[in-house]
Design an enzyme around this catalytic site. Sequence first.
Site, PDB file in Angstrom:
ATOM      1  N   TYR A 240     -42.951 -54.823 -63.372  1.00 20.20           N
ATOM      2  CA  TYR A 240     -41.609 -54.771 -63.966  1.00 20.20           C
ATOM      3  C   TYR A 240     -41.002 -53.406 -63.629  1.00 20.20           C
ATOM      4  CZ  TYR A 240     -41.637 -59.021 -66.785  1.00 20.20           C
ATOM      5  OH  TYR A 240     -41.629 -60.325 -67.201  1.00 20.20           O
ATOM      6  N   HIS A 436     -36.622 -70.826 -69.746  1.00 24.25           N
ATOM      7  CA  HIS A 436     -37.494 -69.967 -68.948  1.00 24.25           C
ATOM      8  C   HIS A 436     -38.919 -69.990 -69.475  1.00 24.25           C
ATOM      9  CE1 HIS A 436     -38.672 -66.697 -66.354  1.00 24.25           C
ATOM     10  NE2 HIS A 436     -38.970 -65.910 -67.374  1.00 24.25           N
TER      11      HIS A 436
END
Length: 723
Positions: A240, A436
């Site tokens: 990330y 998601h």
Amino acid sequence: MLKTNLVILISIVVLLQHTICLQSTPMNHNPPGNEEEETILQHKIHHHDWKRIEIMDPVGLYTLEWWVKSKEIFFRATVNTQGFIGLGFSKKSGLMAGSDLVLLWVDDRTGKPNILDCHGDLTSNSAAPIQDDTQNYNIIDGFQNSTHTQIEFSRSLETCDPHDLPIGSETLKVLWSFGKTDPIHGNLNSHGHNRGVKSLFLLGPLFKRPSPPLLDFFDIKQWDVTVKNVAVENNVNSLYWCKIISAPPLNEKHHIIGYEPLLTKEINTKKPLVHHMILFECSTSSYSNSNSASWDVWVKSNGSVCNSNLVTPRDWDSCITPVAVWSIGSTGQFLPSHVGIPIGGGSHSAKYYMLEVHYDNIYSRKLFDNSGFRIHYTKNLRQNDAGIMISGISASDTLIIPPGQKLYRNVGICAPTCTSALFPKSGIKIISGALHSHSAGRKLKLRHIRDGKELERIIEDDNYDYNYQQVRQLENETTILPGDYIITDCAYETIERKRPTFGGFSMKQEICRSFLTYYPKIDLAGCYSMTPVQEFFATFGVYKFRSLNMTDVENLFLYNGNILDLLPSKVYETDTFNNTVSDVKEKADEYYQQSLLNKLIISDPVEFHDRTFMNHLMILPWSEQLFTRRVEQNIINGKHMTFCKISNESASIPSEIICYPKYTPYIKLSSTCPYHQLLLESSTLTATAISINCVTEKILLVLISLTLISVNFNSEIFLSHII
């Protein structure tokens, strides 16, 4: 023993039926009168007259258009061929076997268009299509010239033919093919090499980027927001990365009308390593000691690893309001003409944004990445300011999915505490949403509860494709009123997995979220929930850990704390701890070894003494469906800790522990097809059978102790001190 177990089971069922969670009265809205209801309905926008177009192949040789009228779907296929055109639909692999197929061609001699309703041979992916006994496709028009063939045709959304796949809200694998010649009468074995498959949902509009002339006419500008040469190493599986971006210099308010992904592709696979991206608006006034000089320095830097207590600046925690969201398989989002996301316009507008990029490096490639968004905005303001909010389940280890499951559910709740406090009296209107999850997700839906009744699902996909996470534009905008619940419901498949899967952001973990675009814009960034920490451990019969009270453990989950800051070092120097984790170390990869759950050593009850909680979970009898189903129902229908994340950090709404709401489930309209009706009734019975009670901890422990009999626990001693 079997008889004893059966008696205990019956007792559990009776107790479950009579144990009700006494929850406080939710902050429900006052039901609007007819006049207000009519006003709400008058302002609801419907998008019925839509057409979709999709380029099916990589080089633009096959174009498919479609639209829906009443209960019939219309197609127009335009292909660079003078031979046949193939189109098919499948819910599974996207291979020909068992798929619903149709062949189209224009006769070279007569010039007349032809159509043949077929299906794939169940036993082979290479066999010729088999002609259906009943022909359910209708030719409308067609022609061919020296380069192309175009045919327009239609069929009912539900034909009641067992070989025809009903077309509904779920994602379908759409097969395409074409050949150089017409199919020979009586012999359909002429399938060409030009073929492929593409995941699509067919029902509903999808707004596209305006054409170049319209971009100029409406004075639409572009703002490219990307990371700069982020090094993704081949030994990094999941990364990330966050980058601070300065807002464009806009003295007046503008509207974002849409956004597209800009993706760096790996040279060998020709695919990006990016799994998802989010552009967040930052509230730089959230912290009193924050200053613009620091933000300007961060703008010039390449960024940092996200959510790291060691390297991520605290000020970045103020970047929580989504402005653009992209996930794998999506083309981005363009908004309908009556809404726009505000950007720019004076001292109160956002000066900085944060781009978060998640890399999924499953093939261990090395890449320097420059991915991000192309934001389209205009000074020509639209009627309504729009916003994006996140809902679902908080990503933590309290989201657990057992191994070996055909389907296992969990839910995230946006509760009345949030909707009553922040939503205007007339509510907000959802115009689009993206569901998601990671690779285990199979069935995702967005539920809407009002006054004890489930309304029509906002979004529902019973054939979710992890590689196709396109934003869904709603045909009918959905109004969410103060006091309503929004529930993100995710079902996972873990048949091939041997160990539990936990919630989290890496691809080895799972997630359950929905990204909702709505108007009018309010100060809401996220509305979600998690299983309360104490209830989570109590579900598995655990009450206390060595050297930690449960409040400390809860804070570790809620604030991403470091357990080493709370534990005396001698705890990790004992042979006992090393022995308890040895089994896990032999079986688990680095994630399981480093998990917080593998550092919590059970002290109560004594039967599980000196075992890590991870080890405890590893040896539970997940293959026993009775045990797994009860764990599933108890977590869903039990207590939930809800959060209301406000964009302006100067205001806050405290978290709250609630029970899963009681409501009458929404029942879909009955199918007119006999065999579809049987399937629908089966799913309805499953939905109705779900309990709506919060179950007491002692009953949960009875259940756990019963199942632990099969793994050599002394359940009689265990039961003796909890009942």
